[in-house]
Design an enzyme around this catalytic site. Structure first.
Site, PDB file in Angstrom:
ATOM      1  N   ASP A   8       0.815  -1.228   0.006  1.00 22.35           N
ATOM      2  CA  ASP A   8      -0.131  -0.046  -0.037  1.00 22.35           C
ATOM      3  C   ASP A   8       0.915   1.183  -0.087  1.00 22.35           C
ATOM      4  O   ASP A   8       2.255   1.045   0.105  1.00 22.35           O
ATOM      5  CB  ASP A   8      -0.959  -0.094   1.360  1.00 22.35           C
ATOM      6  CG  ASP A   8      -1.747   1.334   1.524  1.00 22.35           C
ATOM      7  OD1 ASP A   8      -2.520   1.620   0.273  1.00 22.35           O
ATOM      8  OD2 ASP A   8      -1.896   1.690   2.401  1.00 22.35           O
ATOM      9  N   ASP A  10      -0.076   5.166   1.029  1.00 19.02           N
ATOM     10  CA  ASP A  10      -0.330   6.119   2.133  1.00 19.02           C
ATOM     11  C   ASP A  10      -0.600   5.327   3.526  1.00 19.02           C
ATOM     12  O   ASP A  10      -1.281   4.563   3.608  1.00 19.02           O
ATOM     13  CB  ASP A  10      -1.693   6.775   1.776  1.00 19.02           C
ATOM     14  CG  ASP A  10      -1.574   7.892   0.901  1.00 19.02           C
ATOM     15  OD1 ASP A  10      -0.787   8.957   1.052  1.00 19.02           O
ATOM     16  OD2 ASP A  10      -2.117   7.942  -0.291  1.00 19.02           O
ATOM     17  N   ASP A 167      -1.854  -1.055   6.153  1.00 16.03           N
ATOM     18  CA  ASP A 167      -1.858  -0.540   7.324  1.00 16.03           C
ATOM     19  C   ASP A 167      -3.490  -0.338   7.770  1.00 16.03           C
ATOM     20  O   ASP A 167      -3.624   0.016   8.704  1.00 16.03           O
ATOM     21  CB  ASP A 167      -1.330   0.813   7.239  1.00 16.03           C
ATOM     22  CG  ASP A 167      -1.846   1.917   6.460  1.00 16.03           C
ATOM     23  OD1 ASP A 167      -2.418   2.939   7.264  1.00 16.03           O
ATOM     24  OD2 ASP A 167      -2.165   1.564   5.232  1.00 16.03           O
TER      25      ASP A 167
END
Length: 221
Positions: A8, A10, A167
């Protein structure tokens, strides 16, 4: 065991999510209101605009606000906070390890390509990624698996042989729906969210080497 590793962006490679939340919290505080993490969490891991922050502020105040000046000032503050961020702990080392292991490396993100590539170039790691798939390339955002399936396809790998680092709950859900193995690496915002759907949770990529992560995942299977 794995042919590719997908990241991922961001909150995972660069912690943009903490500055995003902080800058909006400052707006709410300036108006005598609060933006609870439980409310904000619905905006984590999805495209910008999915959550109407100003709309929520209006609901707290019980009156209208001048939205555009608030958004402009908030965005400037956000960019200033992001400019102070370094790559998250262990990211460079994980990329180095993936190259040594001859794994295909890609990004699957809900952000747009310009945002992602600009930061990758700034931090000198754009050349590490063979494929980037983002919101510009898909119709459905996370938690839909489309962006992860697109990234696997771009790398020419079986989704079942892709290791994902995420995250957020939405990202984890997307990776798992794509049939991938997912390791959660939360930041200061997402560490408070439910990450139990991940196959493993670690505090940072600096906590364990990529080899150790893969070895432990292999033992769990």
């Amino acid at each position: 065991m794995f042919d590719a590793v997908l990241f991922d962006f961001d909150g995972l490679i660069l912690d943009t999510e903490t500055p995003d939340y902080q800058s909006w919290c400052e707006v709410f505080e300036a108006h005598g209101c609060e933006l609870p993490l439980a409310v904000w969490s619905q905006a984590v891991g999805v495209p910008a605009g999915a959550f109407d922050e100003c709309g929520y502020l209006v609901s707290q105040l019980g009156r209208t606000v001048e939205r555009e000046p608030i958004r402009r000032a908030r965005q400037e503050r956000f960019y200033a906070l992001v400019s102070e961020q370094s790559l998250r702990d262990g990211v460079r080392e994980a990329l180095d390890a993936a190259l040594l292991l001859e794994l295909r490396i890609g990004i699957a993100s809900s952000a747009d390509r310009k945002w992602i590539e600009g930061h990758l170039e700034h931090h000198g790691i754009r050349d590490r990624f063979e494929a980037i798939r983002c919101r510009d390339d898909v119709r459905r955002a996370k938690p839909d698996p489309e962006v992860y399936l697109a990234a696997a396809d771009a790398l020419g790998v079986d989704p079942a042989r892709a290791l994902v680092f995420e995250d957020s709950p939405n990202g984890i859900q997307a990776a798992k729906r794509a049939g991938m193995t997912c390791v959660a690496v939360p930041n200061s915002v997402t560490m408070h969210l439910d990450l139990s759907a991940a196959d493993m949770v670690i505090a940072s990529l600096g906590e364990m080497s990529l080899n150790a992560i893969m070895e432990e995942l292999g033992e769990r299977r």
